[in-house]
Write an enzyme that holds these catalytic residues in place. Structure first.
Site, PDB file in Angstrom:
ATOM      1  N   CYS A 280       0.811  -1.226   0.000  1.00 29.00           N
ATOM      2  CA  CYS A 280       0.000   0.000   0.000  1.00 29.00           C
ATOM      3  C   CYS A 280       0.844   1.276   0.000  1.00 29.00           C
ATOM      4  O   CYS A 280       0.862   2.001  -0.989  1.00 29.00           O
ATOM      5  CB  CYS A 280      -0.932  -0.006   1.208  1.00 29.00           C
TER       6      CYS A 280
HETATM    7  N1  LIG Z   1      -2.577  -6.093   1.764  1.00 30.81           N
HETATM    8  C1  LIG Z   1      -3.070  -5.004   2.316  1.00 30.81           C
HETATM    9  O1  LIG Z   1      -2.675  -4.612   3.401  1.00 30.81           O
HETATM   10  C2  LIG Z   1      -4.162  -4.204   1.631  1.00 30.81           C
HETATM   11  C3  LIG Z   1      -4.958  -3.348   2.401  1.00 30.81           C
HETATM   12  C4  LIG Z   1      -5.951  -2.613   1.794  1.00 30.81           C
HETATM   13  C5  LIG Z   1      -6.099  -2.698   0.421  1.00 30.81           C
HETATM   14  N2  LIG Z   1      -5.287  -3.511  -0.321  1.00 30.81           N
HETATM   15  C6  LIG Z   1      -5.507  -3.577  -1.764  1.00 30.81           C
HETATM   16  O2  LIG Z   1      -6.260  -4.750  -2.051  1.00 30.81           O
HETATM   17  C7  LIG Z   1      -5.841  -5.297  -3.310  1.00 30.81           C
HETATM   18  C8  LIG Z   1      -5.429  -6.744  -3.121  1.00 30.81           C
HETATM   19  O3  LIG Z   1      -4.284  -6.788  -2.277  1.00 30.81           O
HETATM   20  P1  LIG Z   1      -3.839  -8.104  -1.507  1.00 30.81           P
HETATM   21  O4  LIG Z   1      -2.789  -7.669  -0.545  1.00 30.81           O
HETATM   22  O5  LIG Z   1      -5.012  -8.844  -1.002  1.00 30.81           O
HETATM   23  O6  LIG Z   1      -3.185  -8.930  -2.699  1.00 30.81           O
HETATM   24  P2  LIG Z   1      -2.684 -10.455  -2.645  1.00 30.81           P
HETATM   25  O7  LIG Z   1      -1.555 -10.539  -3.607  1.00 30.81           O
HETATM   26  O8  LIG Z   1      -2.514 -10.896  -1.236  1.00 30.81           O
HETATM   27  O9  LIG Z   1      -3.918 -11.272  -3.238  1.00 30.81           O
HETATM   28  C9  LIG Z   1      -4.359 -11.120  -4.544  1.00 30.81           C
HETATM   29  C10 LIG Z   1      -4.951 -12.444  -5.013  1.00 30.81           C
HETATM   30  O10 LIG Z   1      -5.473 -12.228  -6.309  1.00 30.81           O
HETATM   31  C11 LIG Z   1      -5.211 -13.374  -7.082  1.00 30.81           C
HETATM   32  N3  LIG Z   1      -5.263 -13.014  -8.496  1.00 30.81           N
HETATM   33  C12 LIG Z   1      -4.386 -12.279  -9.195  1.00 30.81           C
HETATM   34  N4  LIG Z   1      -4.791 -12.177 -10.473  1.00 30.81           N
HETATM   35  C13 LIG Z   1      -5.952 -12.865 -10.587  1.00 30.81           C
HETATM   36  C14 LIG Z   1      -6.825 -13.135 -11.652  1.00 30.81           C
HETATM   37  N5  LIG Z   1      -6.582 -12.665 -12.867  1.00 30.81           N
HETATM   38  N6  LIG Z   1      -7.911 -13.861 -11.398  1.00 30.81           N
HETATM   39  C15 LIG Z   1      -8.160 -14.361 -10.168  1.00 30.81           C
HETATM   40  N7  LIG Z   1      -7.348 -14.135  -9.106  1.00 30.81           N
HETATM   41  C16 LIG Z   1      -6.262 -13.399  -9.316  1.00 30.81           C
HETATM   42  C17 LIG Z   1      -3.842 -13.818  -6.625  1.00 30.81           C
HETATM   43  O11 LIG Z   1      -3.590 -15.175  -6.945  1.00 30.81           O
HETATM   44  C18 LIG Z   1      -3.929 -13.566  -5.127  1.00 30.81           C
HETATM   45  O12 LIG Z   1      -4.390 -14.713  -4.418  1.00 30.81           O
HETATM   46  C19 LIG Z   1      -4.743  -4.386  -3.824  1.00 30.81           C
HETATM   47  O13 LIG Z   1      -5.305  -3.410  -4.648  1.00 30.81           O
HETATM   48  C20 LIG Z   1      -4.240  -3.715  -2.566  1.00 30.81           C
HETATM   49  O14 LIG Z   1      -3.671  -2.455  -2.819  1.00 30.81           O
HETATM   50  C21 LIG Z   1      -4.341  -4.288   0.265  1.00 30.81           C
END
Ligand SMILES: NC(=O)c1ccc[n+]([C@@H]2O[C@H](COP(=O)([O-])OP(=O)(O)OC[C@H]3O[C@@H](n4cnc5c(N)ncnc54)[C@H](O)[C@@H]3O)[C@@H](O)[C@H]2O)c1
Length: 441
Positions: A280
């Site tokens: 983030c």
């Molecule tokens: N991690 C954090 O602290 C946090 C907090 C708030 C918001 N966010 C936002 O949330 C979003 C997700 O972040 P995250 O940390 O959960 O990511 P992550 O990498 O932990 O998880 C993403 C998931 O999406 C899957 N994925 C990717 N491409 C795909 C596709 N084409 N089809 C199906 N699945 C697919 C991946 O395999 C993975 O399991 C981002 O935009 C991030 O900025 C993250």
């Protein structure tokens, strides 16, 4: 023939949401998606997790947890109750009522938004879209993504947003590792593409979240999230800048901050460190910076904060050289043990972690670098695989310098200080430990 009005479409979907018969889909089962899936299933919704990672989809289907913020028992229980299905295939979208997108939104090598994940899943959803569904984007992104990128892709189906289907943005605010604030009790901001979409999305989020805050558009909701993360990036950068100045002026920055934060108003605690990490803070402000350029607008604070925070690993290495110099040792050839690879305390996430940059920079000086982190015993990043060492007496005493790069609660820092030759503490993990061996950032 009876015509289907947006009103009746939305009323029908809201009805299904309220009696929990709506079928929910969560695309992306990571740090954001998996806790979300579990929260929805816990209140009785049937939830389908869609993830292109077969291993993850399989694990969730078997009730095997891999995300720290999810309780193992909670996931096992909702799987046991038959409330969770997983797949790698988007065909299932046709059977769902609400589809929530939680895929990554990284930056490319030029620090420009990489929306390929959002585009790809939106196209896939568009192929199976049917009237009466809600699609909500939770991924963090620049203002305009939902309207400018997602809406046209979904409307290729021939269906109209706000009329045939509903479209919203509700940014996830989860703070991984935060035991007090979870997905359930963190206020949720929701913006719709249109009033009907907002109404449906509000009904959906109110089912599991204590306080839901409506804003007037998806764009405003997107701006809320990037503003929040920019706020953190800028304030951490300010703390880092003060730390650099305090270093020159030979003032203990930690003492200054501790004292400053005793003021009960007008100030908030932000701390310096070896830099910023995670998915983030280092990334999201650049989404806004990139979008601002389209409006011929320069986001000076973002640029300056990014520059300041990115310089911190170099400062850590410079200070490490100074500390070793005092005992007449060069960095070149010295054994340096880093304590912590994760980007923050008690978490297994090392994405963008500044400790990795510190590691690389130290290696470049010719130092013999190793690390210990029970949360991330192996680190794979940018083609680099490094394996950590156990935190043994030999590892600590044998190091010419120990650098604390992440503060984890499973490390006994008193013991580390006793056994180490010298310690550079970039996280104030040695608070309260009086020893001449310790130098603070
Ligand atoms: N991690 C954090 O602290 C946090 C907090 C708030 C918001 N966010 C936002 O949330 C979003 C997700 O972040 P995250 O940390 O959960 O990511 P992550 O990498 O932990 O998880 C993403 C998931 O999406 C899957 N994925 C990717 N491409 C795909 C596709 N084409 N089809 C199906 N699945 C697919 C991946 O395999 C993975 O399991 C981002 O935009 C991030 O900025 C993250």
């Amino acid at each position: 023939m009876e015509t289907v009005t947006p009103m009746s479409q939305s009323a029908e979907l809201i009805g299904k949401i309220k009696d929990h018969s709506a079928r929910i889909g969560v695309v992306g089962l990571g740090y954001v998606g998996l806790p979300f899936l579990v929260e929805k299933a816990k209140v009785g919704f049937h939830v389908t997790g869609i993830d292109r990672n077969e291993n993850r989809a399989g694990m969730v289907a078997r009730g095997e947890n891999y995300i720290g913020d999810v309780q193992d028992d909670d996931l096992r229980e909702v799987v046991r109750r038959g409330l969770v299905t997983t797949t790698t295939n988007f065909e299932t979208v046709a059977d769902l009522d609400v589809i929530v997108i939680c895929v990554p939104t990284p930056l490319d090598i030029n620090l420009s938004p990489d929306l390929s994940y959002v585009r790809h899943v939106t196209e896939e959803i568009g192929r199976y879209l049917r009237p009466g569904q809600l699609v909500s984007l939770e991924s963090t992104t620049y203002p305009g993504t939902t309207e400018e990128i997602m809406k046209p892709l979904l409307e290729k189906s021939g269906l109209k947003a706000g009329q045939d289907f509903f479209l919203a943005h509700s940014p996830e605010r989860v703070d991984p590792g935060n035991a007090r604030y979870t997905t359930k009790n963190t206020n949720k901001v929701v913006g719709g593409n249109d009033p009907a979409s907002l109404e449906v999305a509000l009904a959906f989020y109110k089912q599991t979240i204590e306080h839901v805050v409506a804003v007037s558009s998806a764009k405003a909701a997107e701006m809320v999230k990037v503003y929040e993360n920019t706020f953190r990036a800028v304030n951490i950068a300010l703390a880092n800048e003060i730390a650099l100045l305090c270093d020159r002026m030979e003032i203990n920055v930690w003492e200054v901050l501790d004292a400053a934060f005793t003021k009960p108003f007008g100030i908030m605690p932000f701390y310096p460190g070896p830099g910023v990490g995670g998915h983030c803070i280092p990334l999201d402000p650049h989404y806004l910076e990139w979008k601002a350029r389209e409006y011929n607008f320069q986001t000076h604070f973002i640029a300056l904060a990014g520059e300041t925070n990115r310089k911190m690993p170099e400062f850590v290495v410079e200070k490490a050289a100074r500390v070793l110099n005092q005992v007449r040792k060069p960095l070149n050839g010295s054994k340096v043990l880093l304590l912590g690879m994760a980007y923050k305390s008690d978490l297994d996430d090392y994405r963008e972690s500044p400790a990795i940059e510190v590691y690389r920079l130290l290696e470049r000086t010719g130092a013999e670098v190793s690390f210990h982190d029970s949360w991330t015993p192996k680190v794979y990043e940018h083609g680099l695989t490094i394996t950590g060492v156990e935190l043994t007496e030999e590892a600590v005493t044998g190091a010419d310098l120990v650098i604390i790069t992440t503060r984890h609660s499973d490390v006994d820092y008193q013991w580390v200080v006793e056994k180490a030759q010298i310690v550079l503490d970039t996280r104030y993990a040695t608070r309260g430990i009086m020893s001449e061996k310790v130098t603070l950032l």
